[in-house]
Design a protein around this motif. Sequence first.
Motif, short mmCIF file in Angstrom:
data_model
loop_
_atom_site.label_atom_id
_atom_site.label_comp_id
_atom_site.label_asym_id
_atom_site.label_seq_id
_atom_site.Cartn_x
_atom_site.Cartn_y
_atom_site.Cartn_z
N PHE A 20 0.79 -1.23 0.00
CA PHE A 20 0.00 0.00 0.00
C PHE A 20 0.82 1.28 0.00
O PHE A 20 0.27 2.36 0.08
CB PHE A 20 -0.96 0.01 1.19
N SER A 21 2.13 1.17 -0.08
CA SER A 21 2.97 2.36 -0.08
C SER A 21 4.11 2.19 -1.06
O SER A 21 4.63 1.09 -1.24
CB SER A 21 3.54 2.60 1.32
N PHE A 80 1.11 -16.25 6.74
CA PHE A 80 1.38 -14.82 6.61
C PHE A 80 1.33 -14.40 5.13
O PHE A 80 0.81 -13.34 4.79
CB PHE A 80 2.74 -14.50 7.21
N THR A 81 1.85 -15.25 4.25
CA THR A 81 1.81 -14.97 2.82
C THR A 81 0.37 -14.98 2.30
O THR A 81 0.00 -14.15 1.47
CB THR A 81 2.65 -16.01 2.06
N VAL A 82 -0.44 -15.91 2.78
CA VAL A 82 -1.85 -15.94 2.39
C VAL A 82 -2.57 -14.67 2.88
O VAL A 82 -3.41 -14.11 2.16
CB VAL A 82 -2.54 -17.21 2.92
N LEU A 83 -2.22 -14.21 4.07
CA LEU A 83 -2.83 -12.97 4.57
C LEU A 83 -2.45 -11.76 3.72
O LEU A 83 -3.17 -10.76 3.71
CB LEU A 83 -2.41 -12.74 6.03
N ALA A 84 -1.33 -11.84 3.00
CA ALA A 84 -0.89 -10.73 2.15
C ALA A 84 -1.59 -10.72 0.80
O ALA A 84 -1.40 -9.79 0.01
CB ALA A 84 0.62 -10.81 1.94
N TRP A 85 -2.39 -11.72 0.50
CA TRP A 85 -3.03 -11.83 -0.80
C TRP A 85 -3.88 -10.61 -1.17
O TRP A 85 -3.79 -10.13 -2.30
CB TRP A 85 -3.84 -13.12 -0.87
N PRO A 86 -4.73 -10.05 -0.30
CA PRO A 86 -5.52 -8.88 -0.70
C PRO A 86 -4.66 -7.69 -1.13
O PRO A 86 -4.97 -7.02 -2.12
CB PRO A 86 -6.34 -8.53 0.55
N PHE A 88 -1.58 -7.82 -2.35
CA PHE A 88 -0.94 -8.20 -3.61
C PHE A 88 -1.90 -8.02 -4.78
O PHE A 88 -1.54 -7.48 -5.81
CB PHE A 88 -0.47 -9.65 -3.52
N VAL A 89 -3.14 -8.47 -4.60
CA VAL A 89 -4.15 -8.32 -5.65
C VAL A 89 -4.42 -6.85 -5.91
O VAL A 89 -4.50 -6.42 -7.07
CB VAL A 89 -5.45 -9.07 -5.27
#
Length: 99
Positions: A20-21, A80-86, A88-89
């Motif tokens: 986001f940055s 943690f990587t799965v939580l980063a999916w939104p 990333f998309v």
Amino acid sequence: MQNLLLIGTLAALSANLPFFSEKVLFVWQPKSVSKHFVWRLLELALYFVLIGFIARLLEAQLSPVHEQNWQFYASTLALFTVLAWPGFVWRYFWRKSGL
């Protein structure tokens, strides 16, 4: 229960922060127009370690800290990587108008 919700919320938020940055760690602007994916991965790894440290401190307040093997760290990194999916998309797949 409150510690679990706190760690879960912090993990979900911090997993998405790199996407986001355009500044590295919200402080330093790279010389290129946008920061490279490698910077985002490094930030993600740093946030993973930071959240793990916070979780270990909270566990130490409640009970003796349980020693973990590599399987624990591999599965929490995957989560943690799965939580980063939104994030990333939003950064790479979402079409922004005017681009």
